[in-house]
Design an enzyme around this catalytic site. Structure first.
Site, PDB file in Angstrom:
ATOM      1  N   ASP A 257       0.399  -6.566   5.523  1.00 13.73           N
ATOM      2  CA  ASP A 257       0.713  -7.631   6.465  1.00 13.73           C
ATOM      3  C   ASP A 257      -0.458  -8.622   6.428  1.00 13.73           C
ATOM      4  O   ASP A 257      -1.495  -8.374   5.811  1.00 13.73           O
ATOM      5  CB  ASP A 257       0.951  -7.084   7.874  1.00 13.73           C
ATOM      6  CG  ASP A 257       1.800  -8.069   8.710  1.00 13.73           C
ATOM      7  OD1 ASP A 257       1.857  -9.265   8.350  1.00 13.73           O
ATOM      8  OD2 ASP A 257       2.393  -7.650   9.719  1.00 13.73           O
TER       9      ASP A 257
HETATM   10  C1  BGC Z   1       3.740 -10.640  10.616  1.00 19.89           C
HETATM   11  C2  BGC Z   1       4.671 -10.352   9.464  1.00 19.89           C
HETATM   12  C3  BGC Z   1       4.925 -11.621   8.701  1.00 19.89           C
HETATM   13  C4  BGC Z   1       3.599 -12.152   8.210  1.00 19.89           C
HETATM   14  C5  BGC Z   1       3.732 -13.385   7.342  1.00 19.89           C
HETATM   15  C6  BGC Z   1       2.501 -11.375  10.174  1.00 19.89           C
HETATM   16  O1  BGC Z   1       1.750 -11.798  11.249  1.00 19.89           O
HETATM   17  O2  BGC Z   1       3.417  -9.434  11.262  1.00 19.89           O
HETATM   18  O3  BGC Z   1       5.869  -9.803   9.930  1.00 19.89           O
HETATM   19  O4  BGC Z   1       5.815 -11.377   7.648  1.00 19.89           O
HETATM   20  O5  BGC Z   1       2.814 -12.460   9.344  1.00 19.89           O
HETATM   21  O6  BGC Z   1       4.066 -14.496   8.048  1.00 19.89           O
END
Ligand code: BGC
Length: 741
Positions: free
Chosen positions: A292
């Site tokens: 993530d």
């Molecule tokens: C989120 C993810 C997301 C990623 C990219 C993160 O803060 O937890 O679910 O895909 O950002 O935007």
């Protein structure tokens, strides 16, 4: 009670590996051999730095989340082959610019472009939680396919969806992005969404790679606080949180994203058990794993890694193939490999996994495959897509209360007092995680009522910023000259989503008071509950004439709402999450365990002394404008070949209009080798019945209905007594006994 079938998972996978693991069509047989040969040859030519580059994903513009976002200079590292993928690059010009840079790199390895395409792309669809309420897997798959079709036409080939995190905690704001509280249903929805995004062929024009997230257990943060620690036994994880991830992988998901949290004391981003043992080895996952955003660096804050080099080594060794945004792989991996802290074979495995997917996306054949203006013009914002968004929205609304058949409104209702800002704000209709959706063109309820040709007497009713009722006199005057009062209340759309955990999910008392006041008009008061999570609204529950939970419905919200209000569409959705009656009951869910002192109103049981343990509305609950009766529940012999029994029930539409019903099957294991829930959903069927029509609905009882994971993660099915429960919600059920011999 004797164990009759103990499937050791690994054995199961050895035996059934090929049938369980659904490999995308284009990656099978000869094509897989071609791909493997191509990738192997390419890797022979790659320098260490170029290999590391494939593991790095950097961000373009757009919204970055989390603290300490690091940015790197623009196209220069791409030309140097130091970047494998980019996220948040929006639109054909930008995508082409970066892909052209990649084509100037020594080996011309194309980039993959990822975006959070969560519920629709340009055309906003309902929240994932709302779509889940439809219990319509075909429509859910269709919705994902529309999103993929649009996104693929505008340069994107990878979505960070579906989020398949089971959650029992409505305080956690991200419940809006998932399928709710049930692992069985969550698994079915996860598979549908993966099929929707990916189809059979990743290189097709209407598909993109899915990314199953957040692996694992992200939906169970302690106290409902986003990003918080997760702590649970392995047996608990296996039975209640794991099934949707596993189902998504079995459905062929190309990628998996690690969760921010730790699980069993190890951050998921460097959790070898999760990434290597479970995902890659046991489940045979053949795609790649991405972190993530910033999660590799966040292992320093977790106090699990001493510095960036330590974090990079721990993550890659544990099986994390690609790092999102932070630069630990970029900065340290080459050195770590030279020093032998990470073996080159481990790096190679990650590179191979990523290049395989680039091949399957068709990017080596044509790096500009997703960049075609003519295709974009012909695809984006089509009328068919809008129509699908409207149909999905209609199917997502849950009718919670309907006193004296207040709904549907009669055709004679021509004057509507419309109270509440939420009925008029376009951006709220789209809900959280609708970063790329068009705001203009969103149909609010206000717009749709005007279009329908009714007299709309609007008043804002309540000020969200100041938390006060505004212009009550005006609202009352509007009510006085109308046939019906429709009040939109709830949360603003950005009150749910990432980082939007709440300590209290009760609708502001002032908003609820507004409904009380409006009732004094003597007109029927219809409440539209707009929210991204289960909310509590006890003051309104028994006083409103009708309550419709509308969630956030996307660009066609208003049209769909009108259609439901006047009965052009008869509501058919059911709650995918329990609605609590008190905040102190949270986490509240229907499949709680049998305890030694089962909950009952008596004292000394699993209950409260100051309030009820009953929810406001249980999982699976939802009314219709017609009624359904269940009768003749019976269980019969199976076929001896995997079907142990069949349970059947007659469902009759006893009302005066056609309607759809979600017939639900729950199972209770009466005695087991581990403690088991009081009931678990293990089947459902959505049927359409004309007024007066009856249908016999039956469910096969197989291992999938009866089994569970033991504490060592083996799927077991045990002989003995079961209760099969069938009905219209997790609370309203008829039951029949069954013995597995
Ligand atoms: C989120 C993810 C997301 C990623 C990219 C993160 O803060 O937890 O679910 O895909 O950002 O935007």
């Amino acid at each position: 009670m004797k164990k009759i079938r103990v499937h050791r998972l690994c054995l199961l996978f050895l035996l059934l590996g090929t049938t369980l693991r659904v490999v995308p069509a284009e990656a099978s047989g000869k094509q897989t051999r071609d791909r493997d040969r191509f990738v192997a040859k390419l890797m022979q030519r790659m320098t260490l730095e170029e290999k590391v580059g494939q593991l790095c994903q950097c961000a373009g513009g757009g919204d970055l989340t989390g603290p300490n976002n690091e940015r790197i200079p623009r196209t220069e590292p791409v030309v140097k082959g130091e970047i494998g993928s980019m996220l948040n690059i929006l639109g054909l010009d930008s995508v082409r610019k970066y892909q052209q840079a990649a084509m100037q790199s020594r080996l011309q390895i194309p980039l993959i472009f990822g975006l959070d395409v969560i519920h629709g792309y340009r055309i906003g669809f309902p929240l994932p939680l709302a779509e889940a309420a439809s219990f319509d897997l075909k429509m859910i798959e269709e919705s994902a396919r529309w999103a993929a079709t649009e996104a693929a036409a505008e340069g994107c080939n990878w979505t960070f969806a579906p989020m398949v995190d089971v959650s029992w905690d409505a305080r956690w704001g991200r419940v809006m992005e998932g399928a709710g509280e049930d692992p069985y249903y969550g698994a079915r929805v996860a598979a549908a969404r993966v099929h929707g995004f990916q189809g059979e062929d990743l290189a097709a024009e209407n598909t993109i790679m899915a990314c199953v997230k957040h692996f694992a257990g992200y939906g169970a943060p302690i106290a409902g606080k986003d990003y918080n620690s997760v702590d649970m036994s392995l047996g608990h994880f296996a039975n209640f949180y794991m099934p949707p991830y596993k189902a998504a992988v079995e459905a062929g998901a190309a990628t998996v994203m690690t969760a921010f949290n730790d699980l069993n004391n190890i951050p998921c981003t460097a959790n070898e058990f999760l990434l290597r043992r479970l995902l890659k080895e046991r489940w045979g996952f053949d795609g790649f794993v991405v972190s993530d955003m910033n999660a590799v660096s966040e292992m320093l804050a977790h106090r699990y890694a001493a510095d960036g080099a330590d974090a990079a080594a721990k993550a890659l060794n544990a099986g994390l193939d690609m790092e999102m945004v932070t630069l630990n792989y970029h900065t340290h991996l080459s050195d770590l490999i030279r020093k032998g802290v990470v073996k080159e074979a481990v790096l190679d495995e990650a590179v191979r996994r990523i290049l395989n997917k680039k091949y399957e996306l068709g990017l080596f054949a044509d790096p500009y495959r997703y960049c075609n203006e003519a295709r974009a013009a012909a695809t984006l914002r089509s009328a068919a897509m809008r129509d699908a968004a409207r149909r999905m929205a209609e199917r997502s609304m849950v009718l919670l209360e309907n006193h004296n058949a207040a709904l549907p409104l009669s055709p004679q209702v021509r004057r509507v007092a419309l109270i509440g800002q939420l009925a008029k704000t376009q951006s709220d209709m789209l809900g959280s995680w609708s970063l790329w959706s068009d705001h203009e063109g969103v149909v609010t309820l206000y717009d749709a009522l005007l279009k329908r040709g009714v007299e709309v007497n609007y008043s804002p009713g309540y000020d969200f910023d100041k938390n006060v009722i505004i212009d009550l006199e005006g609202a009352m005057a509007q009510a006085a000259k109308s046939d019906v009062v429709v009040v939109a209340l709830g949360e603003r759309s950005l009150e749910s989503g990432e980082r939007c955990s709440k300590a209290d999910i009760t609708i502001a008392a002032e908003q609820q008071k507004l409904v009380e006041e409006l009732r004094k008009s003597g007109k029927p008061v219809i409440v539209l509950l707009m929210c991204g999570r289960p909310v509590i609204f006890n003051q309104v529950r028994h006083s409103a004439s009708a309550i419709l939970c509308t969630w956030w419905l996307g660009c066609e919200a208003g049209t769909a709402l009108c259609n439901v209000l006047w009965g052009d569409y008869n509501p058919s959705a059911k709650l995918p999450m329990t609605f609590p009656a008190q905040i102190g009951q949270v986490p509240l869910y229907y499949q709680f365990k049998s305890t030694g002192r089962p909950q009952s109103p008596e004292g000394w049981t699993t209950s409260y002394i100051d309030t009820s343990y009953e929810p406001a509305y249980p999982f699976g609950y939802g009314l219709s404008y017609t009624r359904f009766a269940y009768s003749e529940l019976a269980v019969s012999e199976g076929d001896g070949e995997g079907v142990h029994a069949r349970v059947a029930v007659t469902v009759t539409n006893t009302g005066t209009r056609a309607g759809e019903e979600v017939v639900q099957l729950y199972v209770r294991d009466e005695v087991a080798s581990i403690t088991r829930p009081v009931k678990e959903l293990r089947g459902f069927e959505k049927i359409n019945l004309q007024a007066g029509e009856s249908r016999r609905v039956s469910f096969d009882i197989t291992d999938a209905q009866l089994g569970f994971y033991d504490n060592a993660l083996n799927y077991v099915v045990e002989k003995g007594d079961f209760t099969l429960l069938v009905g219209t919600s997790s609370r309203d059920l008829q039951q029949v006994a069954f013995r597995l011999k």
